[in-house]
Motif scaffolding. Structure first.
Motif, PDB file in Angstrom:
ATOM      1  N   ASP A  19      19.389  14.454  72.420  1.00 44.22           N
ATOM      2  CA  ASP A  19      19.409  15.834  71.917  1.00 44.22           C
ATOM      3  C   ASP A  19      18.011  16.445  71.807  1.00 44.22           C
ATOM      4  O   ASP A  19      17.878  17.668  71.730  1.00 44.22           O
ATOM      5  N   HIS A  55      22.767  12.393  61.773  1.00 45.71           N
ATOM      6  CA  HIS A  55      23.369  13.302  60.798  1.00 45.71           C
ATOM      7  C   HIS A  55      24.892  13.211  60.748  1.00 45.71           C
ATOM      8  O   HIS A  55      25.549  13.153  61.799  1.00 45.71           O
ATOM      9  N   PRO A  57      28.644  15.009  59.992  1.00 44.29           N
ATOM     10  CA  PRO A  57      29.169  16.371  60.164  1.00 44.29           C
ATOM     11  C   PRO A  57      28.891  17.190  58.904  1.00 44.29           C
ATOM     12  O   PRO A  57      28.955  16.671  57.797  1.00 44.29           O
ATOM     13  N   HIS A  59      26.019  18.444  58.019  1.00 43.12           N
ATOM     14  CA  HIS A  59      24.687  18.169  57.453  1.00 43.12           C
ATOM     15  C   HIS A  59      23.957  19.469  57.112  1.00 43.12           C
ATOM     16  O   HIS A  59      24.053  20.477  57.828  1.00 43.12           O
ATOM     17  N   LEU A  62      21.903  21.806  59.549  1.00 42.52           N
ATOM     18  CA  LEU A  62      22.526  22.458  60.700  1.00 42.52           C
ATOM     19  C   LEU A  62      22.909  23.901  60.358  1.00 42.52           C
ATOM     20  O   LEU A  62      23.552  24.156  59.345  1.00 42.52           O
ATOM     21  N   SER A  64      25.138  25.568  61.609  1.00 42.18           N
ATOM     22  CA  SER A  64      26.604  25.678  61.610  1.00 42.18           C
ATOM     23  C   SER A  64      27.208  25.311  60.248  1.00 42.18           C
ATOM     24  O   SER A  64      28.374  25.601  59.989  1.00 42.18           O
ATOM     25  N   SER A  65      26.420  24.692  59.381  1.00 45.26           N
ATOM     26  CA  SER A  65      26.905  24.354  58.035  1.00 45.26           C
ATOM     27  C   SER A  65      26.737  25.511  57.060  1.00 45.26           C
ATOM     28  O   SER A  65      27.150  25.409  55.901  1.00 45.26           O
ATOM     29  N   ASP A  87      23.256  22.282  66.159  1.00 43.62           N
ATOM     30  CA  ASP A  87      23.877  20.961  65.989  1.00 43.62           C
ATOM     31  C   ASP A  87      23.140  19.937  66.849  1.00 43.62           C
ATOM     32  O   ASP A  87      22.887  20.176  68.032  1.00 43.62           O
ATOM     33  N   HIS A  88      22.762  18.821  66.235  1.00 38.74           N
ATOM     34  CA  HIS A  88      22.047  17.778  66.979  1.00 38.74           C
ATOM     35  C   HIS A  88      22.215  16.440  66.269  1.00 38.74           C
ATOM     36  O   HIS A  88      22.404  16.388  65.061  1.00 38.74           O
ATOM     37  N   LEU A  90      24.379  14.135  65.854  1.00 39.06           N
ATOM     38  CA  LEU A  90      25.526  13.839  64.982  1.00 39.06           C
ATOM     39  C   LEU A  90      25.988  12.403  65.222  1.00 39.06           C
ATOM     40  O   LEU A  90      25.984  11.906  66.355  1.00 39.06           O
TER      41      LEU A  90
END
Ligand SMILES: [Zn+2]
Length: 212
Positions: A19, A55, A57, A59, A62, A64-65, A87-88, A90
């Motif tokens: 990533d 990380h 899901p 985290h 991110l 996206s969280s 996202d990276h 994961l």
């Protein structure tokens, strides 16, 4: 300057995961080009430690969280400012794997970091709350290692923080500049080198070791 590497030295290879390589969501430009250099350097070291960003899901690091937030924005968390990332790394994903081109069979330890959902960890030594230790300083101390040479990605985040914490832990620390690559967002590269220079971290090139 040439440096002889001995039994009390360690090479730390930071986050050489898919990533963070070109093609990945946080690919550091040119990071694939440092792989042969890192492999060559590793042959000079009896002691090699790898770090792996890792990380769960959801985290906290991110974007996206955090609904409504975008990658590379900075938010304020209980432990201070936090850059939000795509996202990276994961758990269990291909992107979290260390590149198969990193060939260092004698590496002794992989330190996973960033596995606590609510705290990020750029450093291989200490999480971003600056309180939670990974155990790496204790490991190196028990192995009588007192010099640290840092390579990998990203110079301005995980490499830089790892180097600063190594120096703070009383280890004589150098970053091998041409065996690192950065992300450089919002002036982060310049800041990282300024902080490392102020802390007394040596800025080396791989030939300082490979030519010895
Ligand atoms: Zn991360």
């Amino acid at each position: 300057m040439t440096i002889d590497i001995g039994a009390n030295d360690v090479l730390i290879v930071v986050d050489m995961q898919y990533d963070f390589l070109p093609g990945g969501p946080l690919g550091a430009p040119g990071a694939d080009h440092i792989i042969p250099l890192i492999n060559a350097l590793a042959t000079r070291f009896a002691n090699v430690v790898l770090t792996q960003d890792w990380h769960p899901p959801g985290h906290v690091s991110l974007a996206s969280s955090h609904p409504g937030r975008q990658p590379f924005e900075t938010i304020e968390l209980s432990y201070g400012p936090q850059v939000l990332w795509p996202d990276h790394c994961l758990w269990g994903t291909h992107g979290a794997e260390i590149s198969a081109e990193i060939v260092i069979p004698h590496a002794q330890l992989i330190i996973r970091k960033g596995y606590n959902r609510d705290v990020d960890s750029y450093s291989g030594f200490q999480e971003a709350d600056r309180k939670t230790h990974t155990g790496l300083a204790g490991y190196l101390k028990e192995r009588a290692i007192d010099r640290v040479f840092v390579t990998g990605v990203a110079t301005d985040f995980c490499v830089g923080w790892t180097a600063l914490d190594a120096q703070s832990a009383g280890l004589q620390t150098a970053v091998i500049e041409d065996a690192t690559r950065g992300i450089d967002t919002n002036g982060s590269m310049h800041r990282a080198w300024a902080n490392m220079t102020t802390a007394g971290i040596n800025r080396l090139q791989s030939n300082d070791i490979l030519a010895a």
